[in-house]
Each structure stands twice: as structure tokens, then as C-alpha cells.
Design an enzyme around this catalytic site. Structure first.
Site, PDB file in Angstrom:
ATOM      1  N   GLU A 205       8.486  24.226  77.059  1.00  0.00           N
ATOM      2  CA  GLU A 205       7.260  23.101  77.181  1.00  0.00           C
ATOM      3  C   GLU A 205       6.466  23.046  75.798  1.00  0.00           C
ATOM      4  O   GLU A 205       5.759  22.088  75.783  1.00  0.00           O
ATOM      5  CB  GLU A 205       6.675  23.471  78.411  1.00  0.00           C
ATOM      6  CG  GLU A 205       7.289  23.343  79.812  1.00  0.00           C
ATOM      7  CD  GLU A 205       8.173  24.603  80.125  1.00  0.00           C
ATOM      8  OE1 GLU A 205       8.202  25.574  79.253  1.00  0.00           O
ATOM      9  OE2 GLU A 205       8.709  24.507  81.291  1.00  0.00           O
TER      10      GLU A 205
ATOM     11  N   PHE B 146       3.140  31.785  94.557  1.00  0.00           N
ATOM     12  CA  PHE B 146       4.326  31.791  93.234  1.00  0.00           C
ATOM     13  C   PHE B 146       3.954  30.862  92.155  1.00  0.00           C
ATOM     14  O   PHE B 146       3.876  29.545  92.508  1.00  0.00           O
ATOM     15  CB  PHE B 146       5.537  31.560  94.140  1.00  0.00           C
ATOM     16  CG  PHE B 146       7.011  31.167  93.116  1.00  0.00           C
ATOM     17  CD1 PHE B 146       7.276  32.208  92.404  1.00  0.00           C
ATOM     18  CD2 PHE B 146       7.343  30.043  93.036  1.00  0.00           C
ATOM     19  CE1 PHE B 146       8.275  32.326  91.565  1.00  0.00           C
ATOM     20  CE2 PHE B 146       8.495  29.796  92.127  1.00  0.00           C
ATOM     21  CZ  PHE B 146       9.008  30.910  91.333  1.00  0.00           C
ATOM     22  N   GLN B 147       4.083  31.151  91.105  1.00  0.00           N
ATOM     23  CA  GLN B 147       3.569  30.276  89.989  1.00  0.00           C
ATOM     24  C   GLN B 147       2.456  29.722  90.037  1.00  0.00           C
ATOM     25  O   GLN B 147       2.270  28.527  89.464  1.00  0.00           O
ATOM     26  CB  GLN B 147       4.741  29.352  89.684  1.00  0.00           C
ATOM     27  CG  GLN B 147       6.301  29.766  89.633  1.00  0.00           C
ATOM     28  CD  GLN B 147       7.215  28.935  89.014  1.00  0.00           C
ATOM     29  OE1 GLN B 147       7.420  27.911  89.412  1.00  0.00           O
ATOM     30  NE2 GLN B 147       8.405  29.470  87.927  1.00  0.00           N
TER      31      GLN B 147
ATOM     32  N   LYS C  15       0.506  20.205  94.327  1.00  0.00           N
ATOM     33  CA  LYS C  15       1.735  19.620  94.894  1.00  0.00           C
ATOM     34  C   LYS C  15       1.340  18.517  96.167  1.00  0.00           C
ATOM     35  O   LYS C  15       1.958  17.586  96.105  1.00  0.00           O
ATOM     36  CB  LYS C  15       2.605  20.639  95.357  1.00  0.00           C
ATOM     37  CG  LYS C  15       4.028  20.237  95.539  1.00  0.00           C
ATOM     38  CD  LYS C  15       5.051  21.228  95.730  1.00  0.00           C
ATOM     39  CE  LYS C  15       6.462  21.004  95.834  1.00  0.00           C
ATOM     40  NZ  LYS C  15       7.275  22.012  95.974  1.00  0.00           N
TER      41      LYS C  15
ATOM     42  N   MET D 123       5.130  32.454  53.350  1.00  0.00           N
ATOM     43  CA  MET D 123       3.728  32.345  52.781  1.00  0.00           C
ATOM     44  C   MET D 123       2.937  33.759  53.214  1.00  0.00           C
ATOM     45  O   MET D 123       2.070  34.139  52.402  1.00  0.00           O
ATOM     46  CB  MET D 123       3.007  31.628  53.885  1.00  0.00           C
ATOM     47  CG  MET D 123       1.487  31.141  53.621  1.00  0.00           C
ATOM     48  SD  MET D 123       1.049  30.838  51.894  1.00  0.00           S
ATOM     49  CE  MET D 123       1.264  28.802  51.863  1.00  0.00           C
TER      50      MET D 123
HETATM   51  C1  FAD Z   1      -0.775  27.555  55.470  1.00  0.00           C
HETATM   52  C2  FAD Z   1      -1.920  26.433  55.295  1.00  0.00           C
HETATM   53  C3  FAD Z   1      -2.553  26.214  54.270  1.00  0.00           C
HETATM   54  C4  FAD Z   1      -3.478  25.228  54.126  1.00  0.00           C
HETATM   55  N1  FAD Z   1      -4.136  24.954  52.753  1.00  0.00           N
HETATM   56  C5  FAD Z   1      -4.898  23.990  52.688  1.00  0.00           C
HETATM   57  C6  FAD Z   1      -5.384  23.195  51.633  1.00  0.00           C
HETATM   58  O1  FAD Z   1      -5.101  23.883  50.427  1.00  0.00           O
HETATM   59  N2  FAD Z   1      -6.089  22.073  51.620  1.00  0.00           N
HETATM   60  C7  FAD Z   1      -6.444  21.686  52.822  1.00  0.00           C
HETATM   61  O2  FAD Z   1      -7.169  20.534  52.646  1.00  0.00           O
HETATM   62  N3  FAD Z   1      -6.036  22.141  53.744  1.00  0.00           N
HETATM   63  C8  FAD Z   1      -5.280  22.887  53.883  1.00  0.00           C
HETATM   64  N4  FAD Z   1      -4.778  23.703  55.050  1.00  0.00           N
HETATM   65  C9  FAD Z   1      -5.299  22.846  56.534  1.00  0.00           C
HETATM   66  C10 FAD Z   1      -6.764  23.075  56.904  1.00  0.00           C
HETATM   67  O3  FAD Z   1      -6.546  24.327  57.537  1.00  0.00           O
HETATM   68  C11 FAD Z   1      -7.357  22.038  57.790  1.00  0.00           C
HETATM   69  O4  FAD Z   1      -6.553  21.727  58.823  1.00  0.00           O
HETATM   70  C12 FAD Z   1      -7.503  20.736  56.972  1.00  0.00           C
HETATM   71  O5  FAD Z   1      -8.192  21.001  55.817  1.00  0.00           O
HETATM   72  C13 FAD Z   1      -8.413  19.700  57.976  1.00  0.00           C
HETATM   73  O6  FAD Z   1      -8.543  18.396  57.164  1.00  0.00           O
HETATM   74  P1  FAD Z   1      -9.562  17.246  57.923  1.00  0.00           P
HETATM   75  O7  FAD Z   1     -11.047  18.219  58.128  1.00  0.00           O
HETATM   76  O8  FAD Z   1      -9.416  16.253  56.907  1.00  0.00           O
HETATM   77  O9  FAD Z   1      -8.893  17.139  59.062  1.00  0.00           O
HETATM   78  P2  FAD Z   1      -9.379  17.467  60.731  1.00  0.00           P
HETATM   79  O10 FAD Z   1      -9.503  18.802  61.008  1.00  0.00           O
HETATM   80  O11 FAD Z   1      -8.438  16.914  61.596  1.00  0.00           O
HETATM   81  O12 FAD Z   1     -10.748  17.120  60.869  1.00  0.00           O
HETATM   82  C14 FAD Z   1     -11.065  15.739  60.989  1.00  0.00           C
HETATM   83  C15 FAD Z   1     -12.499  15.465  60.998  1.00  0.00           C
HETATM   84  O13 FAD Z   1     -12.739  13.884  61.015  1.00  0.00           O
HETATM   85  C16 FAD Z   1     -13.939  13.627  62.231  1.00  0.00           C
HETATM   86  N5  FAD Z   1     -13.289  12.237  62.599  1.00  0.00           N
HETATM   87  C17 FAD Z   1     -12.365  11.862  63.516  1.00  0.00           C
HETATM   88  N6  FAD Z   1     -12.393  10.629  63.800  1.00  0.00           N
HETATM   89  C18 FAD Z   1     -13.375  10.073  62.936  1.00  0.00           C
HETATM   90  C19 FAD Z   1     -13.839   8.810  63.009  1.00  0.00           C
HETATM   91  N7  FAD Z   1     -13.148   7.576  63.613  1.00  0.00           N
HETATM   92  N8  FAD Z   1     -14.808   8.663  62.002  1.00  0.00           N
HETATM   93  C20 FAD Z   1     -15.256   9.504  61.251  1.00  0.00           C
HETATM   94  N9  FAD Z   1     -15.027  10.946  61.430  1.00  0.00           N
HETATM   95  C21 FAD Z   1     -13.896  10.881  62.421  1.00  0.00           C
HETATM   96  C22 FAD Z   1     -13.477  14.761  62.978  1.00  0.00           C
HETATM   97  O14 FAD Z   1     -14.746  15.049  63.927  1.00  0.00           O
HETATM   98  C23 FAD Z   1     -13.275  16.031  62.164  1.00  0.00           C
HETATM   99  O15 FAD Z   1     -14.538  16.460  61.880  1.00  0.00           O
HETATM  100  C24 FAD Z   1      -3.854  24.428  55.278  1.00  0.00           C
HETATM  101  C25 FAD Z   1      -3.368  24.747  56.386  1.00  0.00           C
HETATM  102  C26 FAD Z   1      -2.282  25.945  56.690  1.00  0.00           C
HETATM  103  C27 FAD Z   1      -1.616  25.963  57.943  1.00  0.00           C
HETATM  104  C1  TPP Z   2       3.178  30.856  65.680  1.00  0.00           C
HETATM  105  C2  TPP Z   2       2.692  31.429  64.331  1.00  0.00           C
HETATM  106  N1  TPP Z   2       2.873  32.767  64.137  1.00  0.00           N
HETATM  107  C3  TPP Z   2       2.687  33.260  62.832  1.00  0.00           C
HETATM  108  C4  TPP Z   2       1.985  32.639  61.964  1.00  0.00           C
HETATM  109  C5  TPP Z   2       1.522  33.178  60.552  1.00  0.00           C
HETATM  110  N2  TPP Z   2       2.413  32.625  59.259  1.00  0.00           N
HETATM  111  C6  TPP Z   2       1.961  31.491  58.729  1.00  0.00           C
HETATM  112  S1  TPP Z   2       3.084  31.179  57.399  1.00  0.00           S
HETATM  113  C7  TPP Z   2       4.063  32.383  58.045  1.00  0.00           C
HETATM  114  C8  TPP Z   2       5.608  32.293  57.426  1.00  0.00           C
HETATM  115  C9  TPP Z   2       6.410  31.082  57.548  1.00  0.00           C
HETATM  116  O1  TPP Z   2       7.605  31.414  57.230  1.00  0.00           O
HETATM  117  P1  TPP Z   2       8.768  30.315  57.067  1.00  0.00           P
HETATM  118  O2  TPP Z   2       8.905  29.417  58.510  1.00  0.00           O
HETATM  119  O3  TPP Z   2      10.094  30.978  56.831  1.00  0.00           O
HETATM  120  O4  TPP Z   2       8.228  29.220  56.076  1.00  0.00           O
HETATM  121  P2  TPP Z   2       7.812  29.812  54.575  1.00  0.00           P
HETATM  122  O5  TPP Z   2       6.446  30.310  54.368  1.00  0.00           O
HETATM  123  O6  TPP Z   2       8.774  30.706  54.055  1.00  0.00           O
HETATM  124  O7  TPP Z   2       8.052  28.588  53.820  1.00  0.00           O
HETATM  125  C10 TPP Z   2       3.683  32.877  59.219  1.00  0.00           C
HETATM  126  C11 TPP Z   2       4.460  34.089  59.913  1.00  0.00           C
HETATM  127  C12 TPP Z   2       1.797  31.328  61.987  1.00  0.00           C
HETATM  128  N3  TPP Z   2       1.135  30.542  61.391  1.00  0.00           N
HETATM  129  N4  TPP Z   2       2.375  30.530  63.306  1.00  0.00           N
END
Ligand code: FAD
Ligand code: TPP
Ligand code: MG
Length: 569
Positions: free
Chosen positions: A49, A111-112, A161, A474
Site C-alpha cells: 500500500e 479484527f484489523q 464497512k 548518502m
Molecule cells: C537528501 C536530500 C538533500 C536535499 N538537499 C537539498 C538542497 O541542497 N537544496 C534544496 O533546495 N533542497 C534540498 N532538499 C529538499 C528540501 O528538504 C526541501 O524539500 C525543499 O528545499 C523544499 O523546497 P520548496 O520550499 O520549494 O518546496 P515545498 O516544501 O513544497 O514548499 C512549497 C511552498 O510553496 C507554497 N505554495 C504552494 N502553493 C503555492 C501557491 N499557489 N502560491 C504561493 N505559494 C505556494 C507552500 O505553501 C510552501 O510553503 C534535499 C532533500 C533531500 C532528501
Molecule cells: C525510508 C528511509 N530510511 C532511511 C533514510 C535515510 N537515508 C537517507 S539517504 C540514505 C541512503 C540511500 O542509499 P541508496 O538508496 O543506495 O542511494 P545512494 O545514496 O547510495 O545514492 C538513507 C539510508 C531515508 N531517507 N528514508
């Protein structure tokens, strides 16, 4: 007309424009599944799911339309929680429908039976427990409205249900959302727009911060007009990528933890930041007390609770981004910012010499090569890349140059490993004519690879590029930098992915040399069905630059210059 609650559910979904649904059956949702056969809705049978929720999310992000997932009570419902939270953190509109035990059994540990509305309260925009057939229509109509209006997000409808089985009079019009009459979208006052325009006018070093809100509000053209009129460079968040074409001369690239060095430097040196539909995530700002200190800030944002949440702003403009920009842009006078743009360009040159693409070929296959070749091969087409979470996600953001909105789909806020394969399936269902690639790590792939069976059974031709580095890369990178290379629980084995794909009946091959990357991608594109490519890349490669968590945005760890990393590094 008299219908059962189950029939009313589908009747309403069809009227809401739903044609695709992703789900998995079970006892408490069986009446709904039975009724489904009489309605023009295509059901995609998932393998877990969580996959259904990510598929609904991928569907929503590829189109802007609401994605729908369905599951049974108990474990079916709890398996959805991660996908719901993923959609919540990234403001993605999905509606999840769960079956619930009979209303008389609620509270008896039947159940569930599980309190899924309680569990999902913090990760849904709204949720419903429906215990009577006559309440189904209003719940569905309201759910669709709430999922889409203002800041989009997930809504859950839990239907007992007996509510599915019993009958009542169905009246679509009478079920129109009443309780929550469509809220007026807020709009800033003219005086605030004038204040913002005056700040823009006097700024010498402005930067536009383009976020996910650009795409959500369909503000791409307005953003471009704004940037061009003022000659203002644009930096994108991870979720803002594609809001302005990568090739646009004013597009700087991604900001933040793994953003380009010149972008973060420009932000730190700016005298004005104009944040457009972004929420100043900690991955974006680094340490807040040293973030863009010389800059005044304008924040255009639909959700008032985001204003002054992380970064204090001088002029908040609360409203829909496209509408706000349509009123702001005519107030902005043409700006000459050549000195500022030249300064930024100079720091870009410094970064380019460190780029792995410019380094001599050392015989190793780097993920950057794979992503760059994927971009080269697919850039002319209508391509959507869906990434998982980890190093490969950041390399995708750096080396795939997105020209169009909704062409990158990725889990940003929750950072959900296992997202890519199911979300790619959902995106392909939504956009069957588009070429959909899942770029996924060997770790994340192993979390939801069961959904390959879904792709095969339903004939969904996604292409999967596994960036196989034999590590939870990462996390290994964090251990390399901050835990003295003590690789606790990050070396990762996996099955032979080619044999695995073969067992699913999927066309597949492995690639370990740079020269074989493009031919493998070309072959995958020519193949009609789903394809898996196992790219065996450098194991201990590093994403540069990196702003350590909580450090100043300008305090980036840069790729050593000009030394080529070796396998021993
Ligand atoms: C491993 C990893 C590394 C990351 N590294 C980076 C990085 O280096 N740089 C980076 O940027 N991000 C990075 N991120 C992502 C980061 O965590 C955030 O998800 C991201 O920065 C959020 O971008 P955002 O604020 O544009 O989008 P969102 O979090 O989706 O926010 C959108 C915003 O827009 C607003 N909004 C929505 N609709 C409208 C509308 N119609 N008009 C006006 N406003 C609106 C919302 O209210 C919200 O505040 C990383 C994520 C991971 C998993
Ligand atoms: C469900 C979940 N568990 C743990 C993490 C923490 N986490 C962030 S990046 C990462 C490693 C991802 O490894 P892989 O999918 O092999 O990608 P790579 O970084 O090697 O490109 C982990 C464990 C996460 N983001 N999501
Ligand atoms: Mg890996």
C-alpha cells in the site's frame, strides 16, 4: 436515486474526474472494490500500500490533478502512512480511501481495526471517519476541494464497512461542500506590492528564490517575465527545479546543502531575496543566524503560517504566486544588473574547473556520467525523471538540466527512500506519452522493488536506472565527513539486479564502463516495455559541494581541486 455507500463513493470519484486509482483490497474495503467494477475507473493493483500512495503522489505531481489511492483497514491503512506523510511534506494533492471495520465494532479492537484518522491526523491536511452511507458524498467532495485548494496536500477518508454496504438517496448537488465554503484565496494589498516593487527597484544584488509553489500555481511564465524584466538571477530549490528552464541565462541552478557553490555564494552576498513559493527549509538556508544577512527579504507565499517561520521577512505577500506576480511584475521597472550578473558568473567559472565532467577520464564510472548521459539522450523528448533519495538524487539535480516544470519528481521534505519506482509508475499512468525514468539508489530500490511486478502486470513501461554504489551512499558520505569513515551499517549488498529483473520478466542489463552508458540508455528507450539498468558506479564517490547540517550556507565542502578522486579515495 438510491445507491449504496460504495456506489456513491465511485459515483463521486468519477464526477471528480478520477479515471485512475492505485490500491490493494481486503475485507473492510471489499464492498467498495465490488462496486468499482461498474464504474469507468482503471485500478492499478500494487504490491504494497505504500506503493499505492507514492503512485497517487507521482500521478499528482506529474499533472497537478488529485491522485487517488485505496486500501483496506488495519495494516492496509498503516502501510499508507509513509506515502501520506511524503505527500504532506511536499504539498502534493492526494486522496486516500481506507476501509474501516463496521461502525458498531469501532473501539472493540475488532479484527484489523486501527484508528487511522488518529494516526494520520498530523500528516493529512484533513481526514474523515465516515460511518453512514449518507455522509460519503459530502466527504468525497470536500476532500477533493481541500486536497487542491490553497496549499495542496493529502486527505484521507476512512469509510466503515456498513457505510459502504447500506443504501441511501444519492444527491450530488446536496453534497456540495457547505461546512467549509471555498475560502477566498488571500491577496496582498496594493501598498504591499508597491513596497516590494520599491525594494526591487533599489536592489543592486537581488536573487529570486524559486520554489515548488511556482509549479503548483502554474506561475512559470510569470516568473520568467519577472526575472527578465528586472534582470534578476533565479535560484531554485530542489522542488523548484523546472520552474525556469535550466538553459535560461538568468537561471543559476539549485541552492542549498548540495546546491551549486556560486548559487549559495550569490545568496549570501545578495542585498535582496525574493522568495517565490518556497519555505526556507533547513536544507536551503543552512545556519539561520548567518543566512543572507545583508539581504532584505520579500516572501510570496500562499500559506500565512510560512511567513516569518524560519526567516524574518521585510515584505510578506500572502497569496497565490501567479496572481501576485501578475500584479507585481507591471510595477517592476527594467533593471540593469550587469555588474551583479558578471560577479556571479565569475564564481561559476571557479566551480566549473572542479566539476567531475571537466576532469580527465580515469576509467571509473561515476554517477554524474550516468545522469549526464541520461540527460543528453532524453533532453529533446518529453521526459519525466523520478528520483529516489540519496546521493543519486542530488547528482540528478545537479547533472540533469530540466527545461520544463513537472519533469523532475522527487521526495524533498520527508526524503522517502522507496519513492522512485512507485511514483514513476504513477507518473507514467498520468502521462502515458511521456518517457518516465526512475533514477534510484541500490538501497531505495530494494525498499519498493516489488512494484516492478505491478509495472509488468499492468503494462506500465517505466525505465529504471539503478545507481548501484554498494552503499547507502548518502549516509556513508556523512560518515566519511563527520564520523571518521566509520561505516556503520552502510555497506549494502543486493541481489543480481539483472537476474532479478529477468525473474520479473523485465528487460535488463548491467553497465560498468562509461562507454556503455549511452548504448544502454538508447536500448532501454527503444524497448517498449519496462526496463531496468544496473549502473555499477564508483562506490565511494561524494556529492559536492556540501554545506554541513547547521553550518553557514557559504561554508561549503568543495570538491578537492583539481585532484581527481581515485577508487582508493
Ligand atoms: C537528501 C536530500 C538533500 C536535499 N538537499 C537539498 C538542497 O541542497 N537544496 C534544496 O533546495 N533542497 C534540498 N532538499 C529538499 C528540501 O528538504 C526541501 O524539500 C525543499 O528545499 C523544499 O523546497 P520548496 O520550499 O520549494 O518546496 P515545498 O516544501 O513544497 O514548499 C512549497 C511552498 O510553496 C507554497 N505554495 C504552494 N502553493 C503555492 C501557491 N499557489 N502560491 C504561493 N505559494 C505556494 C507552500 O505553501 C510552501 O510553503 C534535499 C532533500 C533531500 C532528501
Ligand atoms: C525510508 C528511509 N530510511 C532511511 C533514510 C535515510 N537515508 C537517507 S539517504 C540514505 C541512503 C540511500 O542509499 P541508496 O538508496 O543506495 O542511494 P545512494 O545514496 O547510495 O545514492 C538513507 C539510508 C531515508 N531517507 N528514508
Ligand atoms: Mg547506494
Amino acid at each position: 436515486m438510491k445507491l449504496t455507500g460504495a456506489q456513491i463513493l465511485w459515483e463521486c470519484l468519477v464526477r471528480e474526474g478520477v479515471t485512475e486509482i492505485f490500491g490493494y483490497p481486503g475485507g473492510a474495503i471489499l464492498p467498495a472494490y465490488d462496486a468499482m467494477l461498474d464504474y469507468p475507473i482503471r485500478h492499478t493493483l500494487v504490491r504494497h500500500e505504500q506503493g499505492a500512495t507514492h503512485m497517487a503522489d507521482g500521478y499528482a505531481r506529474a499533472t497537478g490533478r488529485v491522485g487517488v489511492a485505496i486500501a483496506t483497514s488495519g495494516p492496509g491503512a498503516t502501510n499508507m502512512v509513509t506515502g501520506i506523510a511524503t505527500a504532506m511534506l511536499d504539498s502534493s494533492p492526494i486522496v486516500c480511501i481506507t476501509g474501516q471495520v463496521g461502525s458498531k465494532l469501532i473501539g472493540t479492537d475488532a479484527f484489523q481495526e486501527i484508528d487511522i484518522t488518529g494516526i494520520t491526523l498530523p500528516v493529512t491536511k484533513h481526514n474523515y471517519l465516515v460511518t453512514r452511507a449518507q455522509d460519503v458524498a459530502a466527504a468525497v467532495r470536500e476532500a477533493f476541494q481541500i486536497a487542491q485548494e490553497g496549499r495542496p496536500g493529502p486527505v484521507l477518508i476512512d469509510i466503515t464497512k456498513d457505510a459502504q454496504q447500506s443504501s441511501c438517496e444519492f444527491d450530488w448537488d446536496a453534497a456540495a461542500p457547505l461546512r467549509r465554503a471555498r475560502r477566498e484565496t488571500p491577496a496582498p494589498a496594493d501598498a504591499d506590492l508597491d513596497r516590494a516593487a520599491a525594494l526591487i527597484q533599489s536592489a543592486k544584488r537581488p536573487v529570486i528564490l524559486a520554489g515548488h509553489g511556482v509549479t503548483i500555481s502554474g506561475a512559470e511564465a510569470a516568473l520568467r517575465a519577472f526575472a527578465e524584466r528586472g534582470n534578476i538571477p533565479v535560484a531554485a530549490t530542489l522542488l523548484g527545479i523546472g520552474g525556469l528552464p535550466a538553459s535560461h541565462p538568468l537561471n543559476l541552478g539549485m541552492m542549498g546543502m548540495h546546491g551549486e557553490a556560486w548559487v549559495n555564494i550569490a545568496i549570501q552576498q545578495a542585498d535582496l531575496l525574493i522568495a517565490c513559493g518556497m519555505r526556507f527549509d533547513d536544507r536551503v538556508t543552512g545556519k539561520l543566524s548567518t543566512y543572507a544577512q545583508q539581504a532584505k527579504k520579500i516572501h510570496i507565499e500562499i500559506d500565512p503560517s510560512e511567513i516569518n517561520k524560519n526567516v524574518p521577512v521585510d515584505v510578506p505577500l500572502v497569496g497565490d504566486l501567479r496572481r501576485v506576480l501578475d500584479r507585481l511584475v507591471p510595477r517592476v521597472e527594467a533593471g540593469d544588473r550587469r555588474t551583479w550578473l558578471t560577479e556571479i558568473q565569475a564564481s561559476r567559472g571557479d566551480s566549473a574547473v572542479r566539476d567531475i565532467q571537466s576532469l580527465p577520464d580515469d576509467g571509473h564510472l561515476y554517477a554524474a556520467h550516468v545522469i549526464n548521459d541520461l540527460w543528453r539522450a532524453t533532453r529533446e523528448g518529453d521526459t519525466i525523471v523520478v528520483t529516489d533519495v540519496g546521493q543519486h538524487q542530488m547528482w540528478e539535480a545537479q547533472y540533469y538540466h530540466h527545461e520544463r516544470p513537472r519533469s523532475l519528481i522527487t521526495s524533498g521534505g520527508l526524503g522517502t527512500m522507496g519513492f522512485a519506482v512507485p511514483a514513476a509508475i504513477g507518473a507514467k499512468r498520468a502521462r502515458p506519452d511521456a518517457e518516465v525514468w526512475a533514477v534510484v539508489g541500490d538501497g531505495g530500490f530494494q525498499m519498493t522493488m516489488c512494484e516492478l511486478a505491478t509495472a509488468v502486470q499492468e503494462g506500465i513501461a517505466i525505465k529504471v536506472a539503478i545507481i548501484n554504489n554498494g552503499y547507502l551512499g548518502m549516509v556513508r558520505q556523512w560518515q566519511e565527513f563527520f564520523y571518521e569513515r566509520r561505516y556503520a551499517a552502510t555497506p549494502l549488498s543486493g541481489p543480481d539486479f539483472v537476474k532479478l529483473a529477468d525473474a520479473f520478466g523485465i528487460h535488463s542489463r548491467a553497465v560498468a564502463a562509461r562507454k556503455d552508458v549511452l548504448p544502454a540508455i538508447t536500448d532501454a528507450r527503444a524497448h517498449e516495455g519496462p526496463v531496468v539498468i544496473d549502473f555499477r558506479v564508483e562506490q565511494e564517490d561524494t556529492v559536492y559541494p556540501m554545506v554541513p547540517a547547521g553550518a553557514d550556507l557559504h561554508a561549503m565542502i568543495r570538491r578537492p581541486n583539481p585532484i581527481v578522486e581515485t577508487a582508493a579515495d
